[in-house]
Every structure is written in C-alpha cells, then in structure tokens.
Design a protein around this motif. Structure first.
Motif, PDB file in Angstrom:
ATOM      1  N   UNK A  61       0.795  -1.224   0.000  1.00  0.00           N
ATOM      2  CA  UNK A  61       0.000   0.000   0.000  1.00  0.00           C
ATOM      3  C   UNK A  61       0.832   1.281   0.000  1.00  0.00           C
ATOM      4  N   UNK A  62       1.952   1.287   0.739  1.00  0.00           N
ATOM      5  CA  UNK A  62       2.759   2.496   0.875  1.00  0.00           C
ATOM      6  C   UNK A  62       3.316   2.939  -0.479  1.00  0.00           C
ATOM      7  N   UNK A  63       3.156   4.192  -0.797  1.00  0.00           N
ATOM      8  CA  UNK A  63       3.681   4.727  -2.044  1.00  0.00           C
ATOM      9  C   UNK A  63       2.906   4.250  -3.263  1.00  0.00           C
ATOM     10  N   UNK A  64       1.726   3.682  -3.017  1.00  0.00           N
ATOM     11  CA  UNK A  64       0.897   3.236  -4.141  1.00  0.00           C
ATOM     12  C   UNK A  64      -0.500   3.793  -3.973  1.00  0.00           C
ATOM     13  N   UNK A  65      -1.263   3.753  -5.021  1.00  0.00           N
ATOM     14  CA  UNK A  65      -2.654   4.169  -4.912  1.00  0.00           C
ATOM     15  C   UNK A  65      -3.409   3.069  -4.182  1.00  0.00           C
ATOM     16  N   UNK A  66      -4.056   3.424  -3.089  1.00  0.00           N
ATOM     17  CA  UNK A  66      -4.710   2.394  -2.281  1.00  0.00           C
ATOM     18  C   UNK A  66      -6.168   2.774  -2.069  1.00  0.00           C
ATOM     19  N   UNK A  67      -7.076   1.895  -2.506  1.00  0.00           N
ATOM     20  CA  UNK A  67      -8.502   2.134  -2.300  1.00  0.00           C
ATOM     21  C   UNK A  67      -8.839   1.771  -0.852  1.00  0.00           C
ATOM     22  N   UNK A  68      -9.549   2.648  -0.129  1.00  0.00           N
ATOM     23  CA  UNK A  68      -9.933   2.306   1.235  1.00  0.00           C
ATOM     24  C   UNK A  68     -10.752   1.028   1.264  1.00  0.00           C
ATOM     25  N   UNK A  69     -10.387   0.064   2.121  1.00  0.00           N
ATOM     26  CA  UNK A  69     -11.096  -1.221   2.153  1.00  0.00           C
ATOM     27  C   UNK A  69     -12.520  -1.052   2.702  1.00  0.00           C
ATOM     28  N   UNK A  70     -13.395  -1.943   2.294  1.00  0.00           N
ATOM     29  CA  UNK A  70     -14.823  -1.853   2.643  1.00  0.00           C
ATOM     30  C   UNK A  70     -15.127  -2.216   4.094  1.00  0.00           C
ATOM     31  N   UNK A  71     -14.304  -3.041   4.687  1.00  0.00           N
ATOM     32  CA  UNK A  71     -14.583  -3.495   6.045  1.00  0.00           C
ATOM     33  C   UNK A  71     -13.264  -3.855   6.720  1.00  0.00           C
ATOM     34  N   UNK A  72     -13.249  -3.931   8.054  1.00  0.00           N
ATOM     35  CA  UNK A  72     -12.021  -4.319   8.754  1.00  0.00           C
ATOM     36  C   UNK A  72     -11.505  -5.676   8.289  1.00  0.00           C
ATOM     37  N   UNK A  73     -12.405  -6.554   7.947  1.00  0.00           N
ATOM     38  CA  UNK A  73     -11.970  -7.883   7.512  1.00  0.00           C
ATOM     39  C   UNK A  73     -11.168  -7.810   6.221  1.00  0.00           C
ATOM     40  N   UNK A  74     -11.523  -6.850   5.339  1.00  0.00           N
ATOM     41  CA  UNK A  74     -10.831  -6.754   4.056  1.00  0.00           C
ATOM     42  C   UNK A  74      -9.559  -5.918   4.115  1.00  0.00           C
ATOM     43  N   UNK A  75      -9.334  -5.259   5.228  1.00  0.00           N
ATOM     44  CA  UNK A  75      -8.149  -4.406   5.339  1.00  0.00           C
ATOM     45  C   UNK A  75      -6.918  -5.246   5.654  1.00  0.00           C
ATOM     46  N   UNK A  76      -5.778  -4.809   5.149  1.00  0.00           N
ATOM     47  CA  UNK A  76      -4.520  -5.500   5.402  1.00  0.00           C
ATOM     48  C   UNK A  76      -3.606  -4.596   6.211  1.00  0.00           C
ATOM     49  N   UNK A  77      -3.336  -5.003   7.428  1.00  0.00           N
ATOM     50  CA  UNK A  77      -2.450  -4.236   8.282  1.00  0.00           C
ATOM     51  C   UNK A  77      -1.044  -4.744   8.026  1.00  0.00           C
TER      52      UNK A  77
END
Ligand SMILES: [Ca+2]
Ligand SMILES: [Ca+2]
Ligand SMILES: [Ca+2]
Ligand SMILES: [Ca+2]
Ligand SMILES: [Ca+2]
Ligand SMILES: [Ca+2]
Ligand SMILES: [Ca+2]
Ligand SMILES: [Ca+2]
Ligand SMILES: [Ca+2]
Ligand SMILES: [Ca+2]
Ligand SMILES: [Ca+2]
Ligand SMILES: [Ca+2]
Ligand SMILES: [Ca+2]
Ligand SMILES: [Ca+2]
Ligand SMILES: [Ca+2]
Ligand SMILES: [Ca+2]
Lengths: 156, 156, 156, 156, 156, 156, 156, 156, 156, 156
Positions: free
Chosen positions: E13-29
């Motif tokens: 994600x860093x330094x790239x275009x990142x679409x906000x994820x739809x839910x906490x489950x879909x987010x990548x920490x």
C-alpha cells in the motif's frame, strides 16, 4: 457550478508525483475555476510548516502562515500551493520581504477579489516579528473571521 | 407564537426511526414555523462530526462545521439537519464546493433573513482549508457572536 | 523592491558584535528602506523580555511589550531595536512614561504611517498597569489584528 | 565548579560564525565539562523548529522535539546542538528512525547518566506519530518533570 | 539498523494508490522491521478522524483514538494503519467492542512488547464513553507519557 | 442614587425563605429601582445551571445562559431571577422557544434600554444549538463586551 | 513632559507608610500630572483582589475589577488607587452600586477624557453578575483593547 | 466475544421509548455481558448534566460526574445509566451522600473488578465540594488515566 | 509555634528600605525560624522576573524560576530572597551554572529537609533550555505538587 | 448511613442567619457524622475567596485555597467552614503560618484519616508563595486527584 474533469486534467501536480521545486522561481502555482463563481466566499489556508533561510547568515527561519482570500474567477489548487510554500526551503529573504512576496505571487495568479496574509515568525534574538498585509479593504458583505493566532509569550 | 402539534405532525423524521439517507440528494431537510416569527434571532448549529469523501481519491475527509442563520418564517428541524449532514458520508466533493453546497441547500429550504457557514476542514498535506460564506451583510440590529473556532497549530 | 547590500552596509550593529548600550540615550535605533515601499503592511514586534528600573526605589520593573507599525519609507532594523529595548535595563522611569517614550522614539526614527504600543507591566502591589498608545486612527484599509495579550488573573 | 575559559577555547562553533552543516554526518556535536559535575541535574532542550525529509517522497517533515538528559561529565554545547539538529534539513529518514538516531548520537558524545527524547511529528495522512525513547530507567532521586506536549486534536 | 529497500518493496500500500477497504476484515495491516530493534521505544498514533456505525441504529459514531505501543521486531506501516482505521467507516459495533478489537488486531500483527489504546468517543445522549485498554503492565524502564486527552465538558 | 430600604421591603423573595416555583407562570420576577438611574451601564448574568424538559420526549435539556441588559428605571432582583430560571426545571419547550421566552419576560418586567440573551444548549444528537437574540441595536455609547462562550468541540 | 519631583512631593501616600483607610469616604485618591499630557493614551488597572461586604447579610463579596481610562491632565497615583480599592473591605453595597461608585469617584478626581469599569463579581446563588460602565463613547482615534476577562463556567 | 442479540433482547430500555424514572428507587440499571470478558479494560462515563435537589432547601444542585470502572462479567447498559442519573432530578441528598450512593448502586449491579467516581459539584456559598471515591486500589496492570477535571477558579 | 518579634528584629531588609545588591556575592539571604517547625510542609516561590547576563556576550538572559523546599528549622525571609534573585541582574553565568548556584545558596542558608529548583529559560537560537535539580529524593510522606510550567511552543 | 435530622438539629449555623465571626478564635467549626462512615472517600473544598491581613503592614493578603481530606467519623459542615475561612478577614498572620493553622484546626475538629491543604497566595513583590501540607502519607487505596492549580505566570 462545480469543478469539471477538464479543469483537473489541465493541472500538472495534483494527483501526480511532484518533486518539491528548488526555489520559488521554479515553483508553479496552479489554479482551477472557482466552484461557486458568483459567490463571495473566503478560503483560508493555514501553513504551520513554513521555513526559509536568513539571507545574511544562511540559518533557517520558521513561520506559521495564514492566508485568507476571496476568489474571483479562480481558486488556487492546494497541492501547488503547498509545493510553492515548500520551495522557500532554500531561499533567503528577510521576514517582511518574504511575507509580502508570497501574497504578491498569489495575487498575480488568482486576481482575487481580496487577499491577506498573516506571517507569524518564530523568535530570533528573543523578539518575534509578525507581518500582516492585505490587498485593501475587504468587500463589506463578506464574512472574514479573525485569524486569532496566539501571541508569543516567552516562558512561564 | 409557539410550535403547534400540527407543525410537528407534518414532520417525517422527528420522533421516528429514521435511516440515514445514502446521499445528499436523497435527504429531506424539513422545517417548522419559527416559534417567535416576528423576532430576528440567530440560531447556531455546531457539527463537529461532518465527514465526506475526496472526489479524486475516495479517501474520507473530515470537517468541523458551524452554521448561523436568522429565521424568516421557518426554522430547520434539527433531526432532519443532522440526517442531511450525515448523508455526505459517502458523497465526494471538494472542500470549497461541499461547504457552499450545504449553505445553499439551507437557503433554499428556509429562505432565511441571513445565513452563514464556517467549514473548518482537517489538514491534508499539512495545510487545512477553512471556507467561510454568508448570504450577504447581516441585518444591522441582530447580534451574531464570532464563531471563534481555534486555528490549526500543527504540533508542539 | 527588496533590501539592497548598500542598505545593509550602512548599518552599525546588524551582523556585528554589538555591546548593549548603557542607556536609551546612548542607543542607536537604525532603519533600512522598507522592502515593499508602496504597500501598507503591518509589522509587529513582541518583546517579552523588557525590564527597566523604578525611578523611586531602584527596584527592577518588567513588562511584556508589543509594538505594531505601518512603515512609510523605513522599517526598523530589528537588532538595533532589540539593543534599544535592552538599554532600558538600568534606566528609571514610570510605567506610563516609559511606554510612551519608546513609541515616541520609534516615531521619530521611522516616520511611520501609523504606530501603536501595548505595554503590559508585571503587577506591583497586586495591581498591574497596562499602557496603550497609538499615533492616531489607523488607515482604513490596513489589517491590524488585535494584540490579545491575556489579562492578569491573580491566582487560582 | 564552573565552566573555564579553557573549556570554551576548545570549541569550534560557539561565539564564531558557523555555517549550518549539510548533513548529520558532517555536523560536530561539541561538549563542555558539566559545571556542577557532582550533581545530578536535568537539562531540557525544546526544539520546535526541527525539519527533515521523507526518504520516499522527498517532501519535508516537521517535528517538535524535546530532549532531557542528566549529565555525567559533560554537557552538550548548545550552539553545536542547534547546528546538529539543523543538519537534518536535507536528510531523509523515517520518523521512528530519525528520532532514535538523534538520541543515540547524543548518548555517544555525552555518555550521560540518562537521556530521553520525545519527538512529536506533524500529521501526515491525518495521523501524527510521536516517538518516545529513553536510555533506561532514570536514577531514582533525580527530578524529571513531564514533557507535557499537548496531543494533536484535528480541528474544532 | 534502518529500514531497507527490501522491507519497503514487500509493502502493498505504501507509495501506491490504495482504495480504502470496505470493512475491517478486508483491510490488510502491514508491518516493517523495527529500525532500532534492540531498543524499547514507544510509538504513538493519534487518530482524531475515526468513525464507525452504531450496530443498532446505523447512525455514525465518532471517536478520537490514541494508540501507544513498544515494538518488538516489527513496527506497523502507517499508511496501512490509516486504511485499517478507515475500514470501520461502514462497520457496526459497540464502543467497548470496537475499541478493544482494534487493539487486538494490532497485537496479532505486531506482537509488540506492550500496547495500549485510548478511545475517546463523541457523546451520545449527553454522556461520552471512553475506553482504555493495555496488554498488561508496561516494562519498567520505558518512558510512556500520559495521553492527556481533555475530558468532555458539555457547554459553557 | 442608591437602593433604599423601601425598595427592598417591597420584595417578596430576597432575604426570605423562597420555595422554587413549579413553573415559569408561577414565578414572580421582581425588580428594584436602578441605583444609578441616569447612567447607562450593562448588567450581565451568567447562569450555567439552566435546565428544562424536551416537550416531545420529556428528557431533560441543559443550557448555559448569559443575559446582558442596560437598565432603564429598574434592575432585576437577582434572587427572583434565579428562582425564575429554576422554574423551567419541569417545563417543556424547544430550545429556540425557551431562549426567546426568557428574554421576553425580562423585557416585560424591566422595560430595559436594551437586552440580549445567549443560550448555549448542551448537544443532542451530536449537534448543539445556540440561540442569540437582542431587543435591537444597542445604544452607541454603551460598552458591551463579547460573551465569548467557547464553542462546542466534540472530543479530542 | 515627565513627572517632576514637585509632583511627587505633593503626594501623601506614595513612598510612605500608609495605613489602609477604614472606608471609601476616608480614602484619598491622589493624582499626578500626566507625563505625556498632549497624548491620548489608555491606562488599564487590573485589580483581582477587590472585596466588599453585602449590605444585607454582611457576608464578604469578591470581584475582579478592570479599569481603563484616557488621562486628560492627570493620572491617578497608583498606590492611592490601591488603598482606595482596599477601603471597600468593610463597606457594604450592592454589586451594581459599588461598581459604578468606583468609576464615579475616579471621574471626579481625574476628569479624564474617558473612563470605563468592568466589575466581574464572584458567583452568589450560582449566578455571577458582571457590571460594565463607561463615561460615553470613547474618542475615535484612541486604541482601547478588549478586557477579555473569561466568562464564568460553573464546573467541569 | 461480542454482544449477542439475546443480550440485547433482555433489555427494557435500549432502543425503546423510555420515560425518565421519578426517583433513583424506581430506576432500573441494566447490564449486558462484557464484550471482551477476559480483558481488564476501563470504561469511563462523563456526565456533565447531573442535577439533584438540596435536601434542606429544595433548591437544585448541579454536578459534573465522571465514573471509571473495570468490568468483570458485566458492563452497564449506557441508556439505563443515563436514565438512572436523570432520576436524581427530584431527589434530595447531600453532596457526599449522593456521590457515594451512585457508585454504590453501580457496584451492586455490576460487581466490577474496580470502580471509582469523581463528583465535581457547582459552588454554593462560593466554595464548591468535590467528592472522590473508589472501591479500593485498582489492579496493578490496568491503565486508568487521570480524570483531569479542571479546578474551580472563581472569577478573573 | 509562630514567628516572634525577636525573629523579625534580627532581619536587616524586611520592612526597611533596601537597595538591590550589585551582585550575588553582596546579597544577604536571610532566614527566620519556621513557624511550624515540627511539620514538614512545602514552600514554593515562583519568580517570573529573573534576569542575568550571558557571560560571553553580555546580552541579558531571562528565566522563569520556581523553587520548592521543605523547611527544617528555618524558612527564607521572602524579601531577602527577592533581593538575592535581583542581584543576578548584572551577573554573567551560563544557564546550567546559574540555576544550580541559586539552589546551592539556598541549601547553605536554610539546611532544608529537601529543596528543588526548576529554571525555565527564554529561548536563544530558537531552543530554550530548562534546568531541573533537587537535593535528593523527597521524603515520602510530604506532598509536593508538580510545577507544571508549560513547555515552549514556538509560534502558531 | 445517611445524615439524620438529629445531626442537623445540633448545628448552630446551617440554615440559620449567621453573622461572620470577627476572628478565627470566635469561629465555630462544626461537624456532622460522615454519611458513609465505613468508606474512605475524599472531600475537596476549593475556596478562591480567602483573605487575611499582613501582620506587619496591615495590608490585605489574598489566597486561593484547596483542602482535601478523608473523613473518619465526621465531615465538616460546609457553612461553618465558610464562616471559619471568612473569620481570617481581619486576622494578621504570615503565609506559611496561616496556611498550616487552617489545616491544624480542621484536623482537631475532624480527626480525619488524612488531610492536606494547598494555599496559593497572590504575588507580593512579584513572587507568589504557595504552601503545601498534609498530615502524612495518604492511605494507599484511596483515590486523591492532583489539585492542578495553575502556576503564576507574571504577564504576557
Ligand atoms: Ca481574539
Ligand atoms: Ca514569564
Ligand atoms: Ca475571539
Ligand atoms: Ca510547533
Ligand atoms: Ca482566584
Ligand atoms: Ca500532564
Ligand atoms: Ca473536532
Ligand atoms: Ca457549563
Ligand atoms: Ca477531535
Ligand atoms: Ca475575545
Ligand atoms: Ca459543566
Ligand atoms: Ca494531567
Ligand atoms: Ca481572580
Ligand atoms: Ca507552529
Ligand atoms: Ca498536572
Ligand atoms: Ca511574559
């Protein structure tokens, strides 16, 4: 009237990778059509991260800068404003000079109805300098809140 | 003159379960007769929970919004105002545009004597934008306190 | 128009080792041409480190001093201003007298469009004195923010 | 025991014209003997004018930095500290890295009894990062006040 | 030890275009190696722009969130943290639940030496709820300043 | 001219045991002759303990209320004012209505030269309402400081 | 023109042992020639230690008092002002009465160009009273900053 | 473990129309299972809208109340807490008594690991009373921030 | 045990005309018996008017100084303390040196149970120095509040 | 256990007309049984209206006083405390003496588990004195928040 895709396509910096320019002369301040052109509203930018160099000693100076303006046909594109302010990082100028120069540049690019700058410089020699300038009396029916930047207090 | 039961019965949202609308277009801003219609008083709403989307990146934007107006025949029903503001949650628009749009909508619904909006956006790129707009010079004999939202300070 | 090398060369204190003068009479307040001479901007100096002596008891007095002025042809050279203020360190004068004297001196040297001083003295006998003076009504189209120095609160 | 003339003569920057170094590597952090060497006192430096570059984008970063230490045999010469901090102006490093690096350098030069750094970075992406590090538990009988730098509040 | 290019290349994600994820489950920490891995320092994130939904009514909730942690081998990549927090935008959960869930997720990804979260929720029904949790007693020799978020005051 | 014993004897509440009235209708707002009747001074009351009921839900509402007025022949007796404000404790009315009603009542009893009310209601639904009303433009030569009640900030 | 030795010799209290007078009637408010008699400056006294008695109950009242005036030929001698204010310690009077009486006395002694008083009384019955009075509209070209005494907040 | 539908169905007030109870005895404080029952977190409620009656005079009293607790098996349902606090509106009790009674009730209902209450009463007779109580020493490894409610300052 | 007339008669400065001493060496720090000698209480002096000279440049330095101590048999006579602090007005010393020297002198004269000094110097070169020293760990059962002097913030 | 009618009947001042006593010796500090006698809670009184006389000059002194205590069997009746504090109005004593005397008296009357006093005196000679005393280490399991009275700042 809202910002169109055409307006955005003409921009060189927004939504693109933009290298901070080396000097104010090399920076490009860009503009887009004002989204509510018939209306006299105020836009305020607060830039607490301004830094330039002392023209005599080369030491860095710092300022907290607040800009208010009433658009005429154009509003400034905010990323280009950020890059313009960043371009003073290695530029040497006195406080009074630097503050009024920024305002002058914005006036040239935007031809705003009215504009003012408040530049609140960090203390040197125990005594900070603030510089305040506006293009003239603001139009009577426009609401322009006070900038209300707290004064310098020394210690205690 | 006070608010009558009739006025309240006409409302679709107050005192009922109301689902937040999906977009500003789907929101219904409601009004009730001003309880002291012959008097020019000011009503201030402070909405520190405003959020919308950036039209370019889809990232959320946040703002602290203060609205002042002088009712003519109508006052806005506050629950419908809350739902209207909530409806921007998934709406994309630039700061200047979004701020003036909210004020414009309120002017359409209320035909107030006078109205202004102060929109204090959270910083992006280190530089917050504030937008200030009013319908024109306020009537001379009405008392309208300053909004006095503190400026942005960065850190320290 | 910016400050030239010639302007700087004429100065006796800036960029040089300068011994603090023994008294206001021995201090030299210097000036340089205003960098944007056609423009009416305000310069504010905040001096939280002012100290003089009580003419009756010889005890030190302290003040927080704020000076605002609109340059005409000249701006004050800030290091010479600092040394001038420092020269009151062993000088005895009453609060009202001392405050107006500083402003008077600056008016003589700068012939500014307008100038004011706010002198906020530390309490003696539980009651601080503040002194406020300006040369006259400020020009109408110039922006001059409030000094907003907080009042004295005692304790608690 | 007070600072001697000998101690001062050995310094390369204090009381001399010093050009800000180009990078942290080129900066020289100097020290003088602690004036009360048998005593464990705390020295706090507050540097609200710190700036470096983002190693990825080259954009400037800003921080408000507070350093506390208990001298052993040496205290840092404050002008050399200022120049050392200034030398990060064109240096790229991440927040966590940069903050701990400054502390590490001071530990090397001073071999202090104890040292800590609080680095309060300006927000990027709406979320500021603060970094806190100390060399270990402070000695029990030394008084070390809280740094009490206010948290970031967004707007409103 | 500083962050290597390899560490950065692994990030999505860093330094790239990142679409906000739809839910906490879909987010990548995401995480990167701690730049000073032998050292126990504290990293604080302040997120004044947190918003989620009430699981019962669907109305938006808002919180000011502060996270402190001591890295072990990893630090969180800050852009991925921002996107993770943004992913709660359309997620419904109670205040106590939501606050502890965020902390739990960070503990899973980072295995930190220690972590705490302070979640300061905006008032509902006139009474705000704050939630405070930490993984356990912090290690004794690490410096962790108070979060010092001001309490809620109502009006006046 | 000062307050006479006669003026005080006519009062029913001051210096006596007074049961808080059940409703605004049952409260008696009393007055005494203005002690400096020829002079136009301002009297400000600050009432941070105001509470009434929501006319729809019966839930309590709270407000911080500030009243400014210029006496003509009468000043309000302050204990009767306190009891009058207390009488809203079990009274249901909307914010706008309640605020203007209090001012109206005071105008009836005192026939003041001028009067204004600022009612700063505690937030409901995350959005507080403030109501501001004055009888008309204040007389030009009277000094009336700003009420300067801080705005609502949400959290953080 | 500065204060002469003659002016000082005529004073009965300054630089001498002075017993606080028993009542306002026994106090002597003294004056000296204004040091810059041709100039219209403002002198502000802040007296956070004012106390008098309630004329009905004999209980002590407290006030924070701020006095602003523009001298004509005389300035008040500050020690005599302090003793005058102290003389209310065992004097009974209502808030409105007491505040305007002090101003009236100063006007008699000084014949100032203009004078105002702000008396900020501690709360009784939960509701503080403030009293504001001035001699009339201030002269247009004189600078008179706001008193900006914070309002009463109750608790929290 | 998160809150289940079953838990919510058992509640009598949440998500329903609830009439404020007439007295603390008639109020029902409800509870739901703690969503992270194995974890010791702190929940803070801030209630700036508390009001009760003086048992002697029947005059209303006001307080700003802050409650901190560590759940064991249960958390309090927040709407029932709000209604419980509201039920003191027509209840008479002394400050010390009232404050400890609220805490006692919560302890009975929740059997928390630990609980404390801070009750900050509005001044009566010029002197506010604050009451602080906790069930005992808090568990060592739980983080409990200071309540940091500002002290009473009188005026000025 | 209270202060006796004998104790006061022995003093050379209190209640007498005292010329500020020329240097710390010439100042006489006096003491009187502690009025409650068996009790361990803390006395705090706050001196916001401290000024000395830079030993290198001769420029004035300023500091806000706070001294806390627990008397053993003696308390310092406060007028002599004021004159002692004033005596640094023309004395040159470095910040660290000066701060610890004042504390050392007080320890010699008073042999207190415990003493600490916090010296908060005005910024030079943009970076203020604070110095904190105490005689050792304070006795366990004595209450010593934090000094809580706010940190330096630069501008904005 | 709550306060009984018997307890109240024994009081000589509460709910009665009470003339302020002439001296501390003539004042009667009264007590009532603690309403929750088995519980160790803290009661805080904040008295911003304290005034006494200087024993040497007869000039009034002022202090902001905060008292914290843990009741054993008794709590102080608050009206009698107010009258006791008022009785110092014409009493002469030094700051240290006066502060500890008040605490001593309360200890005699209440035999509390623990008690402390913070006395924050208004500045004399530019340097305020604060006095802090407690009966000994507080019991470990009782919660006692910091008094957090702000320090004196001088001006600016
Ligand atoms: Ca202002
Ligand atoms: Ca200061
Ligand atoms: Ca303002
Ligand atoms: Ca800063
Ligand atoms: Ca006070
Ligand atoms: Ca703190
Ligand atoms: Ca906000
Ligand atoms: Ca309030
Ligand atoms: Ca916030
Ligand atoms: Ca103001
Ligand atoms: Ca409150
Ligand atoms: Ca704190
Ligand atoms: Ca005060
Ligand atoms: Ca700043
Ligand atoms: Ca504190
Ligand atoms: Ca100052």
């Amino acid at each position: 009237m809202t910002t169109s895709q055409n307006d955005l396509d003409a921009l060189s910096q927004l939504g693109k990778h933009a290298v901070p320019p080396d000097s104010p002369e090399k920076a490009t301040l860009e503009r887009v059509p004002s989204p509510h052109r018939g209306r006299q509203y105020v836009v305020r930018f607060t830039a607490p991260e301004f830094t330039s160099l002392c023209p005599v000693t080369g030491q860095p100076d710092f300022a907290h800068i607040v800009i208010d303006y009433i658009p005429n046909e154009w509003i400034v594109e905010s990323k280009s404003l950020k890059l313009y302010l960043t371009s003073f990082r290695n530029h040497g100028a006195f406080h009074e000079d630097c503050s009024v120069t920024i305002a002058t540049k914005l006036v040239e690019v935007l031809s705003p109805v009215w504009l003012r700058i408040g530049a609140y410089w960090y203390p040197r020699g125990g005594i900070p300098i603030d510089v305040f300038w506006q293009t003239g009396a603001p139009p009577e029916n426009v609401w322009i809140p006070a900038q209300d930047v707290p004064g310098y207090r020394g210690r205690g």
